[in-house]
Design a protein around this motif. Structure first.
Motif, PDB file in Angstrom:
ATOM      1  N   ASP A   1      31.733 160.188  52.416  1.00 34.77           N
ATOM      2  CA  ASP A   1      33.231 160.835  52.114  1.00 34.77           C
ATOM      3  C   ASP A   1      33.686 160.392  50.957  1.00 34.77           C
ATOM      4  O   ASP A   1      34.076 161.652  50.583  1.00 34.77           O
ATOM      5  CB  ASP A   1      34.306 159.715  53.239  1.00 34.77           C
ATOM      6  N   ILE A   2      33.433 159.266  50.081  1.00 35.98           N
ATOM      7  CA  ILE A   2      34.223 159.314  49.102  1.00 35.98           C
ATOM      8  C   ILE A   2      33.373 160.941  47.573  1.00 35.98           C
ATOM      9  O   ILE A   2      34.318 161.070  47.089  1.00 35.98           O
ATOM     10  CB  ILE A   2      33.248 157.999  48.223  1.00 35.98           C
ATOM     11  N   TYR A   3      31.815 160.809  47.850  1.00 47.23           N
ATOM     12  CA  TYR A   3      30.845 161.602  47.050  1.00 47.23           C
ATOM     13  C   TYR A   3      31.548 163.498  47.874  1.00 47.23           C
ATOM     14  O   TYR A   3      32.025 163.941  46.685  1.00 47.23           O
ATOM     15  CB  TYR A   3      29.978 162.141  47.632  1.00 47.23           C
TER      16      TYR A   3
ATOM     17  N   PHE B   1      20.177 155.810  50.238  1.00 49.97           N
ATOM     18  CA  PHE B   1      20.952 157.060  50.431  1.00 49.97           C
ATOM     19  C   PHE B   1      21.463 156.825  49.672  1.00 49.97           C
ATOM     20  O   PHE B   1      22.571 157.709  49.113  1.00 49.97           O
ATOM     21  CB  PHE B   1      22.279 156.757  51.893  1.00 49.97           C
ATOM     22  N   LEU B   2      21.991 155.608  48.782  1.00 50.28           N
ATOM     23  CA  LEU B   2      22.258 155.379  47.476  1.00 50.28           C
ATOM     24  C   LEU B   2      22.296 155.928  45.794  1.00 50.28           C
ATOM     25  O   LEU B   2      22.951 155.803  44.790  1.00 50.28           O
ATOM     26  CB  LEU B   2      23.231 153.395  47.279  1.00 50.28           C
ATOM     27  N   LYS B   3      20.843 156.242  46.086  1.00 48.47           N
ATOM     28  CA  LYS B   3      19.845 156.477  44.818  1.00 48.47           C
ATOM     29  C   LYS B   3      19.712 157.713  44.570  1.00 48.47           C
ATOM     30  O   LYS B   3      20.303 158.217  42.885  1.00 48.47           O
ATOM     31  CB  LYS B   3      17.807 156.547  45.147  1.00 48.47           C
ATOM     32  N   LYS B   4      20.172 158.626  45.427  1.00 51.26           N
ATOM     33  CA  LYS B   4      20.771 159.836  44.703  1.00 51.26           C
ATOM     34  C   LYS B   4      21.971 159.920  44.014  1.00 51.26           C
ATOM     35  O   LYS B   4      22.563 160.470  42.689  1.00 51.26           O
ATOM     36  CB  LYS B   4      21.113 161.045  46.095  1.00 51.26           C
ATOM     37  N   TYR B   5      22.654 158.861  44.260  1.00 54.35           N
ATOM     38  CA  TYR B   5      24.197 158.834  43.267  1.00 54.35           C
ATOM     39  C   TYR B   5      23.951 157.945  42.171  1.00 54.35           C
ATOM     40  O   TYR B   5      24.488 158.053  40.864  1.00 54.35           O
ATOM     41  CB  TYR B   5      25.882 158.246  43.706  1.00 54.35           C
TER      42      TYR B   5
END
Length: 143
Positions: free
Chosen positions: A109-111, A135-139
């Motif tokens: 959602d934040i993305y 899932f956080l690695k892409k950020y």
């Protein structure tokens, strides 16, 4: 864009995000918001930064902020002020009382909010390398 400040508890993430927000004041063309769950750092942040304590969002008897409510609150802030350039969030996992590994929807959602509003989000993530959610690695790659 999303930028993550990562590390296990006690590694200085809050100090880093406060310094980033304060430094951002010098170059910002828009407004800066700092979302946290305490008043402890209010006087560490420069007066130009809008500090919001999420403790005021809790309903009576509620131990944490609901994820949908927090996302709605963030959307509302952005809808009411189109000049917000940077949005700092310190300890979203504490606000939601959830482990980071269970917050994929929140970060998605934040993305999406960042993408559609051209707002830069900087978040602390209390998680060490060996437990860092996939899932956080892409950020992290966006930084």
């Amino acid at each position: 864009m999303i930028k993550l400040i990562t590390g296990s508890k006690g590694t200085g993430k809050t100090k880093i995000i406060i310094n980033m927000a304060n430094d951002n004041v010098e170059t910002a063309k828009g407004d800066i918001v700092f979302l946290t769950d305490t008043d402890r750092y209010m006087y560490s942040l420069r007066y130009q930064i809008r500090v919001i304590n999420t403790e005021s969002l809790k309903r009576a008897g509620q131990s944490a902020v609901d994820e949908r409510e927090l996302i709605g609150f963030i959307r509302g802030i952005l809808a009411g002020n189109h000049d917000i350039e940077s949005f700092y969030i310190d300890g979203a996992h504490r606000m939601l009382a959830r482990p980071v590994a269970e917050m994929e929807d929140f970060f998605t959602d934040i993305y999406n909010i960042a993408k559609h509003t051209d707002t830069r989000f900087i978040l602390t993530v209390s998680e060490n390398e060996e437990n860092f959610p996939e899932f956080l690695k892409k950020y992290q790659a966006e930084e």
